[in-house]
Design a protein around this motif. Structure first.
Motif, PDB file in Angstrom:
ATOM      1  N   LYS A   1       0.837  -1.204   0.000  1.00 39.58           N
ATOM      2  CA  LYS A   1       0.000   0.000   0.000  1.00 39.58           C
ATOM      3  C   LYS A   1       0.874   1.257   0.000  1.00 39.58           C
ATOM      4  N   VAL A   2       1.959   1.235   0.737  1.00 40.77           N
ATOM      5  CA  VAL A   2       2.911   2.361   0.738  1.00 40.77           C
ATOM      6  C   VAL A   2       3.447   2.590  -0.668  1.00 40.77           C
ATOM      7  N   ALA A   3       3.804   1.500  -1.353  1.00 43.74           N
ATOM      8  CA  ALA A   3       4.320   1.602  -2.721  1.00 43.74           C
ATOM      9  C   ALA A   3       3.274   2.209  -3.659  1.00 43.74           C
ATOM     10  N   GLU A   4       1.994   1.855  -3.463  1.00 33.93           N
ATOM     11  CA  GLU A   4       0.922   2.401  -4.290  1.00 33.93           C
ATOM     12  C   GLU A   4       0.775   3.907  -4.072  1.00 33.93           C
ATOM     13  N   VAL A   5       0.861   4.325  -2.810  1.00 34.64           N
ATOM     14  CA  VAL A   5       0.748   5.753  -2.498  1.00 34.64           C
ATOM     15  C   VAL A   5       1.920   6.518  -3.105  1.00 34.64           C
ATOM     16  N   VAL A   6       3.124   5.956  -2.985  1.00 32.27           N
ATOM     17  CA  VAL A   6       4.317   6.587  -3.558  1.00 32.27           C
ATOM     18  C   VAL A   6       4.140   6.760  -5.068  1.00 32.27           C
ATOM     19  N   GLN A   7       3.670   5.725  -5.730  1.00 33.15           N
ATOM     20  CA  GLN A   7       3.458   5.782  -7.172  1.00 33.15           C
ATOM     21  C   GLN A   7       2.413   6.839  -7.538  1.00 33.15           C
ATOM     22  N   PHE A   8       1.332   6.879  -6.773  1.00 34.19           N
ATOM     23  CA  PHE A   8       0.259   7.844  -7.016  1.00 34.19           C
ATOM     24  C   PHE A   8       0.799   9.277  -6.935  1.00 34.19           C
ATOM     25  N   ILE A   9       1.598   9.555  -5.905  1.00 39.76           N
ATOM     26  CA  ILE A   9       2.147  10.907  -5.723  1.00 39.76           C
ATOM     27  C   ILE A   9       3.161  11.231  -6.811  1.00 39.76           C
ATOM     28  N   LEU A  10       3.982  10.258  -7.194  1.00 38.65           N
ATOM     29  CA  LEU A  10       4.975  10.489  -8.241  1.00 38.65           C
ATOM     30  C   LEU A  10       4.316  10.828  -9.574  1.00 38.65           C
ATOM     31  N   ILE A  11       3.212  10.154  -9.872  1.00 37.18           N
ATOM     32  CA  ILE A  11       2.488  10.431 -11.117  1.00 37.18           C
ATOM     33  C   ILE A  11       1.956  11.864 -11.107  1.00 37.18           C
ATOM     34  N   LYS A  12       1.400  12.271  -9.975  1.00 41.02           N
ATOM     35  CA  LYS A  12       0.909  13.640  -9.850  1.00 41.02           C
ATOM     36  C   LYS A  12       2.058  14.635  -9.979  1.00 41.02           C
ATOM     37  N   ASP A  13       3.201  14.265  -9.395  1.00 41.19           N
ATOM     38  CA  ASP A  13       4.337  15.186  -9.365  1.00 41.19           C
ATOM     39  C   ASP A  13       4.969  15.384 -10.737  1.00 41.19           C
ATOM     40  N   GLN A  14       4.730  14.488 -11.661  1.00 39.73           N
ATOM     41  CA  GLN A  14       5.275  14.661 -13.007  1.00 39.73           C
ATOM     42  C   GLN A  14       4.823  15.981 -13.610  1.00 39.73           C
ATOM     43  N   LYS A  15       3.617  16.402 -13.242  1.00 38.28           N
ATOM     44  CA  LYS A  15       3.102  17.691 -13.712  1.00 38.28           C
ATOM     45  C   LYS A  15       3.086  18.716 -12.590  1.00 38.28           C
ATOM     46  N   LYS A  16       3.793  18.399 -11.507  1.00 42.76           N
ATOM     47  CA  LYS A  16       3.875  19.282 -10.342  1.00 42.76           C
ATOM     48  C   LYS A  16       2.490  19.619  -9.782  1.00 42.76           C
ATOM     49  N   ILE A  17       1.600  18.640  -9.799  1.00 43.80           N
ATOM     50  CA  ILE A  17       0.242  18.849  -9.286  1.00 43.80           C
ATOM     51  C   ILE A  17       0.217  18.548  -7.785  1.00 43.80           C
ATOM     52  N   PRO A  18      -0.167  19.508  -6.946  1.00 39.29           N
ATOM     53  CA  PRO A  18      -0.288  19.240  -5.511  1.00 39.29           C
ATOM     54  C   PRO A  18      -1.302  18.131  -5.245  1.00 39.29           C
ATOM     55  N   VAL A  19      -1.084  17.369  -4.169  1.00 37.95           N
ATOM     56  CA  VAL A  19      -1.939  16.214  -3.867  1.00 37.95           C
ATOM     57  C   VAL A  19      -2.705  16.464  -2.575  1.00 37.95           C
ATOM     58  N   ARG A  20      -4.017  16.212  -2.610  1.00 33.91           N
ATOM     59  CA  ARG A  20      -4.847  16.347  -1.413  1.00 33.91           C
ATOM     60  C   ARG A  20      -4.854  15.030  -0.630  1.00 33.91           C
ATOM     61  N   ARG A  21      -4.822  15.144   0.676  1.00 31.97           N
ATOM     62  CA  ARG A  21      -4.892  13.952   1.517  1.00 31.97           C
ATOM     63  C   ARG A  21      -6.184  13.183   1.232  1.00 31.97           C
ATOM     64  N   ALA A  22      -7.264  13.919   0.980  1.00 28.78           N
ATOM     65  CA  ALA A  22      -8.554  13.277   0.691  1.00 28.78           C
ATOM     66  C   ALA A  22      -8.471  12.426  -0.571  1.00 28.78           C
ATOM     67  N   ASP A  23      -7.723  12.894  -1.578  1.00 29.52           N
ATOM     68  CA  ASP A  23      -7.576  12.134  -2.823  1.00 29.52           C
ATOM     69  C   ASP A  23      -6.756  10.867  -2.607  1.00 29.52           C
ATOM     70  N   ILE A  24      -5.718  10.976  -1.780  1.00 33.91           N
ATOM     71  CA  ILE A  24      -4.909   9.791  -1.469  1.00 33.91           C
ATOM     72  C   ILE A  24      -5.788   8.744  -0.793  1.00 33.91           C
ATOM     73  N   GLY A  25      -6.615   9.197   0.146  1.00 34.59           N
ATOM     74  CA  GLY A  25      -7.497   8.274   0.853  1.00 34.59           C
ATOM     75  C   GLY A  25      -8.538   7.658  -0.053  1.00 34.59           C
ATOM     76  N   LYS A  26      -9.135   8.472  -0.908  1.00 33.38           N
ATOM     77  CA  LYS A  26     -10.220   8.006  -1.764  1.00 33.38           C
ATOM     78  C   LYS A  26      -9.732   7.067  -2.862  1.00 33.38           C
ATOM     79  N   HIS A  27      -8.588   7.392  -3.478  1.00 33.89           N
ATOM     80  CA  HIS A  27      -8.141   6.646  -4.655  1.00 33.89           C
ATOM     81  C   HIS A  27      -7.110   5.560  -4.356  1.00 33.89           C
ATOM     82  N   VAL A  28      -6.417   5.658  -3.230  1.00 35.49           N
ATOM     83  CA  VAL A  28      -5.328   4.703  -2.981  1.00 35.49           C
ATOM     84  C   VAL A  28      -5.471   3.980  -1.640  1.00 35.49           C
TER      85      VAL A  28
END
Length: 277
Positions: A68-95
């Motif tokens: 699950k940690v690896a999934e969260v890391v991947q999710f944030i890295l994908i967002k970071d490719q476009k420098k998109i800030p990540v909401r805690r709510a989105d991490i919870g909902k999608h990952v």
């Protein structure tokens, strides 16, 4: 006959207006519902007690949590490719999903993973809305912003803008930014080979990435806007390094700008203190 024609055209216009209003209201309602859903999602995180987390922890193996940690890391890295800030709510909902009760442990492991494996830091730039960004201390390349050479030209463009804002006291009218870029042969009114639409990059992309804030000045006619440093820039960009960069550009000692040097030194000291906590 002519009157019927105008009535017919008027009916079409009124129908189109009603559709447009209805579509706008529907879009606004969906957006409001989405915001409420995000608030509910975030509230669920905040309401979890340590005892609940401890009991929930027993339901998962270390391997499951590692995945699950690896999934969260991947999710944030994908967002970071476009420098998109990540909401805690989105991490919870999608990952995180069914692991929500142990989200604190997961996020702690995620932060550790970013620092140890990637050399990056996951920083909460908005504590009210729980918005995170990945930062990697950016340092200006002295020759890059002036010539806008290939490599990472947008970083150069960003440093020019942040430098102007910083040197002018933290808030500047947008015309000053555009005039500065023109002096560097980057005309915001023309399509640039590297950047494309300059104004869109600065007022849309950099704003969305939280590097700058672009806000309307109240009671101005015609409407005027101003730029400020964004939340990501405050966390990611060293004002002292930026001042050294400006000093090199103008062949001056950074300390000759007394006020800016004092502010940059204070910011650097505070940043180092926060890293030692």
């Amino acid at each position: 006959m002519a009157r019927n024609k105008y009535n017919w055209q008027g009916s079409i216009v009124m129908s189109q207006r009603k559709k447009a209003v209805s579509a706008f209201q529907s879009k606004t309602q969906r957006r409001s519902q989405l915001n409420l859903d995000e608030e509910d999602e975030d509230a669920n995180f905040s309401q979890i007690t340590s005892s609940q987390a401890q009991r929930a922890r027993e339901n998962f193996t270390n391997d499951q949590i590692d995945r699950k940690v690896a999934e969260v890391v991947q999710f944030i890295l994908i967002k970071d490719q476009k420098k998109i800030p990540v909401r805690r709510a989105d991490i919870g909902k999608h990952v995180i999903k069914e692991y929500k009760a142990i989200n604190a442990e997961i996020l702690t492991r995620v932060c550790r993973k970013f620092e140890q494996v990637f050399g990056l830091k996951l920083v909460e730039i908005d504590q009210k809305n729980h918005i995170y960004v990945l930062i990697n201390k950016l340092e200006p390349i002295p020759e890059e912003p002036v010539s806008m050479r290939p490599g990472n030209p947008k970083t150069g463009l960003l440093f020019v803008i942040l430098s102007v804002i910083f040197m002018k006291g933290g808030v500047i009218k947008e015309n000053l930014v555009w005039n500065t870029l023109k002096k560097l042969r980057v005309d915001p009114g023309e399509k640039h080979d590297n950047f494309g639409d300059i104004k869109k990059v600065v007022t849309d992309e950099f704003v969305r990435q939280k590097y700058v804030e672009y806000v309307k000045i109240p009671h101005t006619e015609p409407v005027e806007c101003e730029f400020r440093w964004g939340l990501r820039a405050e966390k990611e960009v060293s004002k002292l390094k930026l001042l050294e960069f400006v000093g090199e550009l103008f062949d001056q000692d950074p300390q000759s700008w007394t006020q800016q040097f004092r502010e940059a030194s204070t910011a650097e000291t505070n940043s180092q203190s926060s890293h030692t906590l």
